[in-house]
Structures are given as C-alpha cells and as structure tokens.
Design a protein around this motif. Sequence first.
Motif, PDB file in Angstrom:
ATOM      1  N   LYS A  87       8.598 -32.123   2.501  1.00 12.74           N
ATOM      2  CA  LYS A  87       7.540 -32.754   3.347  1.00 12.74           C
ATOM      3  C   LYS A  87       6.145 -31.886   3.436  1.00 12.74           C
ATOM      4  O   LYS A  87       6.394 -30.461   3.804  1.00 12.74           O
ATOM      5  CB  LYS A  87       7.809 -33.203   4.826  1.00 12.74           C
ATOM      6  CG  LYS A  87       6.815 -33.943   5.446  1.00 12.74           C
ATOM      7  CD  LYS A  87       6.029 -32.888   6.522  1.00 12.74           C
ATOM      8  CE  LYS A  87       4.731 -33.479   7.065  1.00 12.74           C
ATOM      9  NZ  LYS A  87       3.897 -32.519   8.151  1.00 12.74           N
ATOM     10  N   ASP A 119       6.270 -36.073   9.791  1.00 11.55           N
ATOM     11  CA  ASP A 119       7.512 -34.920  10.038  1.00 11.55           C
ATOM     12  C   ASP A 119       8.789 -36.021  10.265  1.00 11.55           C
ATOM     13  O   ASP A 119       9.684 -35.865   9.750  1.00 11.55           O
ATOM     14  CB  ASP A 119       7.339 -34.110  11.224  1.00 11.55           C
ATOM     15  CG  ASP A 119       6.375 -33.097  11.176  1.00 11.55           C
ATOM     16  OD1 ASP A 119       6.128 -32.802  10.076  1.00 11.55           O
ATOM     17  OD2 ASP A 119       5.551 -32.922  12.188  1.00 11.55           O
ATOM     18  N   GLN A 127       2.568 -28.389  18.132  1.00 14.54           N
ATOM     19  CA  GLN A 127       2.461 -29.320  17.157  1.00 14.54           C
ATOM     20  C   GLN A 127       3.213 -29.180  15.898  1.00 14.54           C
ATOM     21  O   GLN A 127       3.202 -29.980  14.931  1.00 14.54           O
ATOM     22  CB  GLN A 127       1.032 -30.101  17.034  1.00 14.54           C
ATOM     23  CG  GLN A 127       0.221 -29.001  16.069  1.00 14.54           C
ATOM     24  CD  GLN A 127      -1.442 -29.214  16.105  1.00 14.54           C
ATOM     25  OE1 GLN A 127      -1.832 -28.675  16.861  1.00 14.54           O
ATOM     26  NE2 GLN A 127      -1.761 -29.697  14.816  1.00 14.54           N
ATOM     27  N   GLY A 175       1.059 -36.883  13.726  1.00  9.57           N
ATOM     28  CA  GLY A 175       1.985 -35.891  13.415  1.00  9.57           C
ATOM     29  C   GLY A 175       3.322 -36.474  13.032  1.00  9.57           C
ATOM     30  O   GLY A 175       4.398 -35.894  12.510  1.00  9.57           O
TER      31      GLY A 175
HETATM   32 MG    MG Z   1       1.879 -32.071  11.564  1.00  3.73          MG
END
Ligand code: MG
Length: 406
Positions: free
Chosen positions: A6, A153, A208, A150
């Motif tokens: 990723k 992930d 984060q 975010g």
């Molecule tokens: Mg991120």
Amino acid sequence: MLIVMKFGGSSVADAARIQNVARRIKRSYDAGNKVAVILSAQGDTTDDLIEKAHEINPRPSKREMDMLLATGEQQSVALMCMALEGMKVPCISLNANQCRIYATSNYSNARIKDINCERIRNELDAGKVVVITGFQGINRKGDVVTLGRGGSDTSAVAVAAKLNADLCEIYTDVDGVYTADPRHVKTAKKLSEISFDEMLEFASLGAQVLHNRSVELAKKYGVKLVVRSSLSEAEGTIVKEEAKVESMLISGVAVDKNVARISIIGVEDKPGTAYKLFAALARKNISVDIILQSIGRNGSKDISFTVARSDLQEALSAIENIKDVIKFDKLDHKENVAKVSIVGAGMATNAGVASLFFEAVYNAGVNVNMISTSEIKISILVDEKDADFAANKIHDAFIHQSSSLH
Ligand code: MG
Ligand code: ADP
Ligand code: ASP
C-alpha cells in the motif's frame, strides 16, 4: 509469496514518485511474487477536493462528497498502471465496485464488511499486478462510500486478510512507526516492533501513520503488517501480536488535533441526563471521547466532553434539538484544543508513569483542561497551540528518565 503493497498519498504525489513506486512494484513482481497494490489519492488531492466542494456548498451531502473524494484514488490507480505498462509489467487497475469491496452504508465513515476477491484472484492468477483504489467501498445500494480519512490502510489490510496474503506492506513518507510524530518531535525514535494493541491505541489517539481500523483488522485476521518508507530501503516497523519491549517505558506520545470540546453548563442534576445526551449523539453516529462531569450544586451540574472537530457542528445541533428534554443554561464549545497522550502496555504496572507525565506537562508550563486514563494510556486536553510543545517535553522526559523507573 502473495504480497499486498500500500502506498500513501505522498508516495504517489507526482510523476516521479509514481515512477519510483512502479519500480518498487516491478522489483517485487520480478522476484516472483504475486502483487496486489492499494493506492491513496496523490498528495493533497483529497484535501483539494474537499476545498473545491466547499467553494460550491459549505455543507454538501455526505453522499455527493464521497462520489467526489473517491475520484482521487481512481486517478492514482490508472496513472500507476500507465507507469507499469511503460515498464512492461502486466497489470490492471480496479476500483471498489470492480473489486466488490462491500461496506456499510454510512457515507464518509463506512466500514468494510466483506470483499469478494474472485476478480482480484483471477487477475493475479493471470500474472497481473492488480492495482486497487484504497479508501473506498460500495454500500448496499451500490453507491460508493469512503472509509474515513486515512482509510486506504484499512483497504490494504482488508484485501490482505481476504487474500490470505503472506505480507501487507504499508509504504509511507517516514521509515516506520516512531515513538512520536517525527515531524514534530525531533528526538522521536523508530520502533523495530510494536504490538497490535499498542498500535491500535496509538493510532486511535492520533498517530496517523496507520488508520486505526487497519490495525483492528490486522489483529483480528492475523495479517503480517510492516510500515516502511517508499523513499528508502530502511527496514520498517513490524506490527504484530507480541512485540519485544523496547527500552522506553511507554511506546510513544501521540497528538490529535481533530478534537473539539463541548460543555453543557447548568444541566439538570437528575438521573438519565447523561444517557439522554449521549444517546442523542449516538443516533447521529457521533463518537464522544473524554467526558468530565462536575459535582452537582443547587440541582444543576456541568458536563463537558470532546468530539472529533469534524463532528462539532452536527453535535451542537443535536444537543440544541434536545434542549427541552435535558434542560440546560448554556451550550459552550471550543475548537482550538488538542489531545496529547502517552501509550504503553507497561504503564499499568508502573506507578511512576503518571507522575512523570504530569511533571513534564507542568515543566512545559502547559495547562491541562481535561484528563482521561486507561490501562495503557493517559490523555490530556490542552490548547492546540501548546500541543506540540507539550508532546516534545513529555517525550523527552520519558526518553531520558524511563530507565530510572524500571
Ligand atoms: Mg495515511
Ligand atoms: P500516507 O499518506 O502514506 O498514508 P500519512 O500522512 O497518513 O501517510 O501518515 C504518515 C505520517 O504520520 C508521517 O508523515 C508522520 O508525520 C505522521 N505520524 C504521526 N505519528 C507518527 C508516529 N508515531 N510514527 C510515524 N509517523 C507518525
Ligand atoms: N485519500 C484519503 C485521505 O487522504 C485516504 C488515504 O490517504 O488513506 O484521507
């Protein structure tokens, strides 16, 4: 091996970065691995799209917002495949609809429910690198939904879990998980390992570097997770069930600036008030964090709590709507606050941790507005302008003095 790689927004920010990532993917593919890639939107694309939306309507519907934001990731996967095509790597880009990434209905904050990996598997078996949009799913209606900021992930870990991948690598713009945000705390140290439980708490408290749900999923499905840099060959941080204990008493310091405080002043002091208040917020899907209630006096009391800053307006209107039910004098709020926390599994058994923490905050001259603790963390609410300074002082105190507490 079957590997999920990723790459976050900064890793694919421009043409050169895309070529750099494509070379890394090619290297893994050429080594004989089956490779599924999850990508975020390029650089600040998601923020830019949000700004663009607000120029047109300051409060757009969440559905249309998701339609817009999902386009960022779609650009990345197509561009990445163009780079891979240029390197003669067989590949195909797929969005959440094509991959059947099923998610809950709630726009802007959906959770992945299941993935029907047939298409992905077929493409992998055909010898292709499969490049998948992160951050998005489809709900029951077939609408595109996003997974929260975010969230790529989480897409990566979910795909890794479903494919039973041997490894899930999260490539970002830092070398791994540090004891504090290395951008704001210069003395932060890289951790070679961290446990799922500590990482989950760390991520939930504002570190984060990993989306908290991705850690939850990795723990649940036993996904082998590594956080590392797309710009260097440095070994990253392994996130696993049992991590070896490092020399520090705590695993780290986190700062969360997506916080706002709400105070309800002079609310009726009788049973059921807190229930009615928090039920009204729960109905709107608003999570409440640190809660503080004053001692009742003359039949009334004050209740303060924090919510994500992005939920503030919705929370305030939900409370106004039940004013007749819970009866209060004043509704107060403050936006420029931040939460500073320490996380560490060893804390529960070490009496000196709280005192060292508060001593550091005192030495920093920072005023504490609220406090909340659990077995593996202590959080305080401070003015936003003080947060990074406090985090540095707290971090230094633990780096320098933790050995004396063992
Ligand atoms: Mg991120
Ligand atoms: P990506 O776009 O790759 O998903 P993010 O910006 O979401 O990257 O996450 C990486 C950032 O997380 C780093 O640039 C760093 O500033 C921040 N960060 C916060 N806390 C930590 C920590 N404890 N360790 C490493 N990075 C952290
Ligand atoms: N592009 C999304 C965001 O900026 C998702 C992600 O990068 O993980 O939040």
